[in-house]
Structure formats: structure tokens, C-alpha cells
Design a protein around this motif. Structure first.
Motif, PDB file in Angstrom:
ATOM      1  N   UNK A 163      77.342  91.488  19.897  1.00  0.00           N
ATOM      2  CA  UNK A 163      76.643  92.525  19.150  1.00  0.00           C
ATOM      3  C   UNK A 163      76.202  93.600  20.115  1.00  0.00           C
ATOM      4  N   UNK A 164      76.469  94.848  19.771  1.00  0.00           N
ATOM      5  CA  UNK A 164      76.116  95.968  20.646  1.00  0.00           C
ATOM      6  C   UNK A 164      74.631  96.246  20.452  1.00  0.00           C
ATOM      7  N   UNK A 165      73.806  95.581  21.258  1.00  0.00           N
ATOM      8  CA  UNK A 165      72.361  95.740  21.211  1.00  0.00           C
ATOM      9  C   UNK A 165      71.852  96.121  22.595  1.00  0.00           C
TER      10      UNK A 165
ATOM     11  N   UNK B 128      79.656  98.074   7.378  1.00  0.00           N
ATOM     12  CA  UNK B 128      79.498  99.128   6.377  1.00  0.00           C
ATOM     13  C   UNK B 128      78.162  99.057   5.654  1.00  0.00           C
ATOM     14  N   UNK B 129      77.425  97.971   5.833  1.00  0.00           N
ATOM     15  CA  UNK B 129      76.140  97.841   5.145  1.00  0.00           C
ATOM     16  C   UNK B 129      74.994  98.258   6.052  1.00  0.00           C
ATOM     17  N   UNK B 130      74.875  97.699   7.238  1.00  0.00           N
ATOM     18  CA  UNK B 130      73.743  98.016   8.128  1.00  0.00           C
ATOM     19  C   UNK B 130      74.122  98.950   9.268  1.00  0.00           C
ATOM     20  N   UNK B 131      75.377  99.361   9.350  1.00  0.00           N
ATOM     21  CA  UNK B 131      75.876 100.284  10.367  1.00  0.00           C
ATOM     22  C   UNK B 131      75.733  99.729  11.795  1.00  0.00           C
TER      23      UNK B 131
ATOM     24  N   UNK C  49      70.647  89.799  12.230  1.00  0.00           N
ATOM     25  CA  UNK C  49      70.008  88.657  11.573  1.00  0.00           C
ATOM     26  C   UNK C  49      69.610  88.976  10.139  1.00  0.00           C
ATOM     27  N   UNK C  50      69.248  90.241   9.843  1.00  0.00           N
ATOM     28  CA  UNK C  50      68.798  90.584   8.501  1.00  0.00           C
ATOM     29  C   UNK C  50      69.965  90.908   7.568  1.00  0.00           C
ATOM     30  N   UNK C  51      71.152  91.127   8.129  1.00  0.00           N
ATOM     31  CA  UNK C  51      72.301  91.519   7.315  1.00  0.00           C
ATOM     32  C   UNK C  51      73.131  90.274   6.995  1.00  0.00           C
TER      33      UNK C  51
END
Length: 883
Positions: free
Chosen positions: A104-106, A282-285, A306-308
């Protein structure tokens, strides 16, 4: 219970689920490897108790005779197999075992490019790694003159010399073990250095005015591309580790930084594949990247946030820095080192495969000498298809290149012991004689050809000298060439005795199953100040055109499908040739004795004919030499015990016989250089008082020649220039010597003049002198005149012009008048070559034999005496009268 049989092809490696039918316990996950079934839970540590009643029942139950944990088979496998090899720390390359399938790109705000370099770690602000990154960023910002941030962003890599970062005192306080960490943990350390540069480049680009144009919006009349993010930056460390030999590779050196120097012998075809693919939810970008392997391209099946809870509709991002195309190329390196003596007939030089990635692809070419700094890895050789035996446990070392340096600009390193030995060799009063006798000590009585080969080894590049040895078989030509191949700093050896196989190794060729691997031939491997040793060059008839083109233009042409390529190759050639009839016939021309085209013979600056003639004095000397050599009288002991460092008094340059002082030179400038009494052959000959001479080993000769070529660049003095000019004008006929003018005017041209200059510089380099003196020129003149004398009446008429053209009547033909002219001309040339006019009758008889006069020598000597060409000085003593 037996494991189920595989359905076609090789058995799958991973199986999920319980076994078919009833029976004993089978783990939920198990692996199939090399025909064995291994449970995923079978890697418990010693002393660890199994959990659960099922495990207790499994332990209490005796091992079945068949099944996944069956006893050892006939191949000797263990009864209870452990799958501990699946652990990353037990891989041959542990850092390769840390691969993850998706990230994940964080990226944190303090380190925007964190996920490009650290896939598994989590950034912590107060950690030791964060403090090191901050200290390295400060080092980059303090030295903007060393790092061009705009260029680094465009190229995607930057060079990191050890001299600039190791001595930074502020960085030392935070990271004192930077050099040790780079050697022991290179991948993680390079990631730390690269992520710091990524942050500095990003901040620099935001501060510049170039980003203003990217902030504009696109209109109907003008399109403004969106700002692009910085891609991954790679660090190229240099000079952090010393150059080592491939023989020093051991198990503890795996995954450490390793440096090796060598010549690129073959280059593979570059391959390109996608390594990472970035996707946006497409939902949380949110953005995530997945590793791509094989032909199947996986896509995300779950969002990393985690929320998506999105499980589909992931958009691939092609312009993201996390979408990376991996370029890969494999090259093979042939090791070159001063501490390595290679016997090309029995022992091949060490080779190592080097893996190039990203910007290093296509940065080298065949025949180039480079220094590779990389991470040492191991790869499985797989199963031997030819023998059918499994060799899965056999590993081969290779380098994963981190940086590449051109060895042409990187000097050789010499230890204190090497410098002391070089100083002792130079302190020897007659170092020229010591080196000549140490080169192929088995060959006795041919000092001038050995001296010519030694001076050729001291030249190279644009100042190369080509030498050809022709003579009877078994006289020692191959020994001289083998010794030259061992003593040269960079060279190759090709033997014509192997026929077509050796001929194919002369020029570049394509090899491999698909003919996609370009291999460098012997000429390209020895290019750029190297030497190509060709034994039996007359047997390489199919490749003489390639050799001729290389010697004339310094290039090798190679036709390709739909294209035509040209490779630069400027080696010095040291070759040998045998007579066609088995023994050299002095009554025939040189080109009639050997199978070489005339145009190729012209390209050799020095040609020597080595004959095996019966001579009582030489046979006695040869017998004593062989006996002493095998008895150990001329043992190669350490020269440090005999030679003391003292001022140079070069007896090999014959001070006192050739220009006593500069004032005497000015007074006797009108005298010809050729009339000086100087016999180089006698001065290099091994005498009785030299029985205790400690000959030098090949490794020490190689280091001495490499040191002289690297650190000594002699220039011509005014006196040496005048000496070369007078000698050249005499041979061209400008000195008024009509005899020399008639016979030698067509032999000497600009090529021989350049050869004379290059040989004089090589002779001064042998004495570690920065100035070429007339004494050095005198030694070279003796070598050149001996070559001209030996081949003047043995070379076929090659044309009206050219360096090696011979226009002389046929030896042994015509009447007594033509024989007398040939005999007188030969005596005059011999007197010029030896620097003396007094000859014994046996020597005159030998000169007549060389001139092709086999009978009536006594009558011919009397006719020459009566005609005034000879003066009788005593019993069987005659003086040659010059023209």
C-alpha cells in the motif's frame, strides 16, 4: 496414505486441502518438492511440543511405511524432512526472500519516497534509520557542487564516490559504520542512501521555478501536462571495497559488496518485463502496487485500506512511479589481475556472470575492461540434462551490479612489497639483461628476439609494436610467446595448432542457442593497450583477412542482418610462424618459407628468423644452460636478498662507447651512428659469470611491466631526436651511403620511423626513465638493423612501395658476379647490424650461406679480397670495407 498422483506434467508445488479418502492425518497445507510431500507444519523447533490432541495422536502413532513422511528412499533422503528451507533466512540470498506480493502506498510526509525503497518496514520518526536518513540528507544539501539534483532526477541514478562521503565528520557522528554497513548489508544501506537523495531531489524541485509551469491549467489552445512524480533513484557506490579475486569467494561473502576487475568477454541480449503494477481503488482512491511475475498479471482482490471493503474496480496506473519496467542483461566478465598468472594452454582465466539492471543495461561493450561493484549472489544451476543427474544443490556465484567503472581511468594498485621488488629490479646495473633472460629462460641463444618481444610488451595502444618470429620448429618460439602471454597486463592467446576452432576465436562471434550472445574474440579482448599472442599465425589462413584489417585500420567489421557494425580493436601483435616444408630453407624467400600474405607481413615492424644451426660454441653453452637450469643453479629465489637499492648505472646502455658525453656528441655529430662498435647480442648473452643470476618469476615481470607502463611516460630528448633522424636519413639514402640507399630505400617509411620512436620510448620505460637518451636509441637501432639484416634477402618482392618491400636478386641464382654482389651486400649489412667490421672466416662462411651461396665460399672470399671489398688482417681474419 499415499499422496495423489499428479495429472500430467510436473507435480504442483503447493496443494491445499486434505487428502482424498480416509486414512492418517494430513496437514491442511503441504508442499510438493522434487517428488516429496512436505507438510507446512513440519518445521517445528527442537523441543517444541505439538499443539492439540491431533498432533499428540500423530506423534504417538509410529511412522507409516508409505506416505508423505515415508522413510529414506534409495537416493538417501532423510526420513523426517523439514521444510525449514522455506524460511527466508535460510535462502541462499536472504534479501531476495523478503519479497512481498503487494504494498500500500502510504508514504510518510517526512519521507515521500519511503515505499519505493522499503517494502516491508514501517517508518518511525525517532528510529535509528530515520536519523541516518536525515543525516545523509544534510550531507547532500551541504555539498550541492558534488550532486546535480536536476540531472539526478532526469537520469534516475547518481554516483557516490567513497572519498566524498566517508570523510564527512557530521555524518560520522550519526552513522560511524557507514562503510562497514555498505559492505556487509549493501542492499539496505543503498536503499537508505537512495531514499535520502529522493527526498532532497523532491524538495529541490519544489523550490525551483520550473514547477510554476506545471501548476498552470490546460486550455483549449494549450495543453499543460500534469506534474509527474519522481521515480525511484538508484545509488552507484564507487571505491568502497578493494578489487578482489574470484578465488576469494566464500560462503560468508554472499549478500555482501564485492568488487572484481575484468574484461567483458560476452554480452547477452537485454530483456524487459514489468516488475510492479500500480492500481488505484475506485472507491477510496488509495493506491497500491502488486508485483508482476510470469505471463499471468495478477490484479488486486482487496483494497489495502482498513476502512475500505472494495474488492473490484481497481484502475491500473501506467504513469505511476510504482509501475516499474525492469530491464535486465547478463554479461560475462573475464578476470584480469596483476596477481593472476594464466597459462592459456591448460588454465583459463576466472569468469563471472554479472547481472545488469535499469540504467546499467547496455553501458558496456565486448572487449571493455571494467571494474564492477555489486552484491554477490548465488543461483541454482538446475538439473543436468545431459547426464540426467540432479544437480539442484550446485550453486554458482554471480554479481548483481551496483556500479560499473571504466578500468582505463582506474590505476592499478601496488603493495609495498611490490614497490620494493620493482625498486630492486631497477637498481640492478643491467636490468635489461635480467629481464631478457627472465623472459622464457628455457630458450637460450636468441636474446635479440626476446628483447624485441619485451619492448613490445612495454608498448601498446597507439604506440604498439608488432613482432613476428619465424624459424625452425622446436627452437622455442612457442615458449617465448607463452611467456609473453603470462607477462602482459592484458592479453589473449590463440594457437593455430587447434585449427578452425582457434580461427573462430580471433574475431567477435555470436553464440548461444538462439545466437543472441555476442562474444569478444581475441583481438577485441586484447584491444586498448593489450597484446594478442598468435602462435602459428600461418595456420590461421581463414582469419588472416580479419587480422590484416585489425592491424591496418584498428577496426573489425562484422556484418549483421540488415546492418553493418564496426568494433574498435588496436592490440599489439606478437606472432610466430613455422616453415611450410618443416625446416627453414635459406635458399628461398621469406614468403616462400611461410604461408602469410605479403600485405600482412608488411604490418609487422620487427621480423626475426630463428635458425637451428650447428655451432660448437653455442651447443656447449646451450648444454651448460640446460644443466644449470634443471640443477637449480638458476633458481628463482627472492630477489630482495641479492639486490640493494642503489643509483642506476645502466651498463646495458653502454655508456662510454656511444657518446662519452654531450660535448663529444656535438663534436662527432658528423660521424654515423651505424659505425659505432656496439654488439647488443653479446651484451645480453648469458655468460659464465652470470651462473648465479636469480631469474625473475613471471608474476614479478608482469608487475614490473605494468608499473612501468602506468607511471612512466618518456619524452624524446634533443640528442635522441637527432640520433633517430640521422639513422632514418641514412637508411633512406640521405646520408650519402649509396649501398644502403640502393637496398634499403624501399624498406623504410613512416611506419618504421614511428616504430623506432615507440621502441625508444619503450626502452626508456624499461629503465623507468622519463627521458629517451641516445643510449636507448642505440639499443633500438641494433634491434631494428638485426631484423632488417635477417629478412633483407629472404623476403619476396612485395611491390614498389611498402615497409617490408624487398627488391633483391634471387639468392643463389645467376653467375659469379651476382653472387659476389649479394655476398658483399650481405657483409655490409651484417657489419652495420653488429657495429663491427672484423670477421672471422667462419662468420664470412655463415654470411655466404645466408646469401644462398652453398659452394665456393673460399674462392668468393679471395675474389672479394682482391677486389678491395675485404682486407685481410691476419690468419682467417678479414675487415669489411664500407662503401
Amino acid at each position: 496414505m499415499n499422496r495423489p498422483a499428479s495429472r500430467g506434467g510436473a507435480p504442483s508445488r503447493f496443494v491445499r486441502g486434505r487428502g482424498r479418502g480416509g486414512g492418517g492425518y494430513r496437514p491442511y497445507f503441504y508442499f510438493r518438492r522434487n517428488g516429496r510431500v512436505i507438510p507446512a507444519g513440519g518445521n517445528r523447533q527442537p523441543g517444541q511440543e505439538a499443539a492439540g490432541p491431533v498432533a499428540d495422536a500423530a506423534e504417538a502413532r509410529p511412522p507409516p511405511t508409505r506416505g508423505w513422511n515415508r522413510p529414506a528412499s534409495k537416493r538417501g533422503r532423510d526420513t523426517h524432512l523439514d521444510c525449514s528451507f522455506l524460511r527466508p533466512e535460510n535462502y541462499a540470498a536472504p534479501e531476495d526472500g523478503l519479497h512481498v506480493q503487494s504494498i500500500a502506498v502510504d508514504n510518510p510526509k517526512a519521507c515521500p519516497g519511503w515505499r519505493l525503497y522499503f517494502l516491508r518496514d514501517t517508518y518511525t520518526a525517532d528510529s535509528e534509520l530515520a536519523r541516518r536518513i536525515t543525516a545523509v540528507e544534510a550531507h547532500y544539501q551541504r555539498n550541492p557542487q558534488k550532486y546535480d539534483f536536476v540531472r539526478i532526477r532526469e537520469q534516475g541514478f547518481f554516483k557516490l564516490p567513497a572519498l566524498g562521503i566517508v570523510h564527512d565528520e557530521q555524518l560520522k557522528q550519526v552513522w560511524p559504520r557507514l562503510t562497514e554497513d555498505l559492505r556487509e548489508h549493501p542492499l539496505r544501506t543503498m536503499s537508505t542512501l537512495a531514499v535520502a537523495m529522493h527526498t532532497v531531489v523532491l524538495h529541490h524541485s519544489l523550490d525551483t521555478n520550473e514547477t510554476l509551469a506545471t501548476r498552470l491549467e490546460s486550455t483549449l489552445d494549450q495543453y499543460v501536462p500534469p506534474p509527474s512524480r519522481i521515480r525511484k533513484i538508484y545509488v552507484r557506490p564507487e571505491d568502497f571495497t578493494p578489487v578482489e579475486l574470484t578465488t576469494g569467494i566464500s560462503q560468508d561473502r554472499v549478500d555482501t559488496l564485492f568488487s572484481v576487475r575484468g574484461i567483458v568477454s560476452s554480452v547477452g541480449e537485454p530483456t524487459y518485463s514489468i516488475a510492479w503494477q500500480s492500481f488505484r481503488c475506485s472507491r477510496c482512491q488509495a493506491e497500491q502496487a502488486m508485483r508482476q511475475r510470469g505471463t499471468f498479471q495478477p490484479r488486486p482482490y482487496l483494497c489495502k485500506q482498513a476502512q475500505c471493503v472494495a474488492k473490484d474496480n481497481f484502475v491500473p496506473l501506467r504513469s505511476s512511479p510504482y509501475t516499474r519496467i525492469a530491464a535486465k542483461q547478463i554479461v560475462r566478465l573475464e578476470e584480469s589481475s596483476l596477481s593472476l598468472i594464466t597459462d592459456h594452454d591448460s588454465i583459463l582465466p576466472g569468469e563471472m556472470d554479472v547481472e545488469l539492471r535499469h540504467d546499467l543495461v547496455d553501458c558496456v561493450h565486448v572487449g571493455q575492461e571494467i571494474v564492477v561493484n555489486g552484491v554477490l549472489k548465488l543461483r541454482d544451476l538446475g538439473e543436468d540434462v545431459a547426464t540426467g543427474a540432479g544437480t539442484s544443490n550446485e550453486m554458482k556465484a554471480y554479481l548483481k551490479a551496483a556500479s560499473i567503472q571504466d578500468a582505463h581511468h582506474k590505476l592499478r594498485e601496488f603493495s609495498e612489497r611490490d614497490l620494493e621488488a620493482i625498486a630492486m629490479i631497477n637498481a640492478e646495473p643491467n636490468s635489461f639483461k635480467l629481464l631478457v633472460q627472465s623472459l622464457a629462460p628455457e630458450v637460450h641463444g636468441h636474446e635479440l628476439p626476446k628483447a624485441a618481444c619485451l619492448l613490445s610488451l612495454l608498448s601498446g595502444g597507439d604506440g604498439g609494436v608488432n613482432v613476428l618470429l619465424v624459424g625452425d620448429p622446436g627452437i622455442g618460439k612457442s615458449k617465448i610467446l607463452q611467456s609473453c602471454a603470462q607477462s602482459t597486463e592484458r592479453g589473449s592467446h590463440v594457437s593455430g595448432k587447434r585449427g578452425a576452432q582457434s580461427a573462430q576465436r580471433l574475431g567477435p562471434t555470436f553464440a548461444g542457442r538462439n545466437k543472441r550472445v555476442l562474444q569478444a574474440g581475441a583481438l577485441m579482448s586484447a584491444s586498448s593497450r593489450g597484446h594478442c599472442i598468435l602462435d602459428d599465425v600461418d595456420k590461421l589462413a581463414s582469419k588472416q583477412a580479419v587480422l590484416l584489417q585489425c592491424m591496418q585500420s584498428g577496426e573489425i567489421n562484422m556484418p549483421l542482418p540488415g546492418a553493418f557494425s564496426t568494433f574498435l580493436a588496436k592490440p599489439s601483435i606478437i606472432a610466430s610462424a613455422n616453415p611450410q616444408r618443416g625446416q627453414y630453407d635459406e635458399g628461398r624467400y621469406l614468403l616462400q618459407n611461410i604461408h602469410i600474405v605479403p600485405s600482412l607481413l608488411k604490418e609487422f615492424h620487427l621480423v626475426y628468423v630463428l635458425l637451428d644451426k650447428p655451432s660448437a660454441e653455442r651447443d656447449i653453452s646451450l648444454t651448460a644452460h640446460v644443466r644449470a637450469l634443471h640443477a637449480g643453479a638458476k633458481k628463482r629465489a627472492q630477489i630482495a636478498a641479492r639486490y640493494a637499492i642503489k643509483p642506476k648505472t645502466s651498463h646495458s646502455m653502454c655508456e662510454g662507447t656511444f657518446y662519452e658525453a654531450r660535448a663529444d656528441e656535438e663534436n662527432s655529430e658528423s660521424d654515423s651512428i651505424m659505425e659505432q662498435d656496439y654488439d647488443l647480442d653479446k651484451r645480453l648473452e648469458l655468460l659464465g659469470e652470470d651462473a648465479e643470476l636469480d631469474l625473475l618469476p613471471p608474476i614479478l615481470i608482469k608487475k614490473f611491466l605494468a608499473y612501468a607502463r602506468q607511471h612512466v611516460n618518456p619524452l624524446l630528448s634533443d640528442a635522441a631526436s637527432r640520433a633517430i633522424e640521422r639513422f632514418f636519413m641514412e637508411l633512406r639514402g640521405g646520408g650519402g651511403r649509396t649501398g644502403v640507399q640502393d637496398a634499403e630505400q624501399s624498406q623504410i617509411g613512416s611506419g618504421q620511423l614511428l616504430c623506432l620512436i615507440h621502441l625508444s620510448q619503450a626502452r626508456a620505460r624499461l629503465d623507468l626513465s622519463n627521458t629517451v637518451t641516445p643510449q636507448h636509441v642505440r639499443d633500438v637501432i641494433a634491434l631494428l638493423t638485426e631484423s632488417i639484416t635477417q629478412t633483407s634477402i629472404k623476403a619476396e618482392e612485395c611491390g614498389g612501395t611498402g615497409r617490408r618491400s624487398r627488391r633483391v636478386p634471387a639468392a643463389g641464382g645467376g653467375g659469379r658476379g651476382s653472387q659476389l654482389r649479394n655476398f658483399v651486400h650481405m657483409m655490409q649489412l651484417r657489419a652495420v647490424a653488429l657495429g663491427r667490421r672484423i670477421f672471422e672466416f667462419e662468420e664470412l662462411k655463415e654470411i655466404g650461406t645466408r646469401a644462398g651461396i652453398l659452394t665456393g665460399i673460399s674462392q668468393l672470399v679471395e675474389i672479394a679480397n682482391m677486389g678491395g671489398h675485404l682486407l685481410k688482417k691476419g690468419a682467417n681474419m678479414y675487415e669489411v670495407v664500407p662503401d
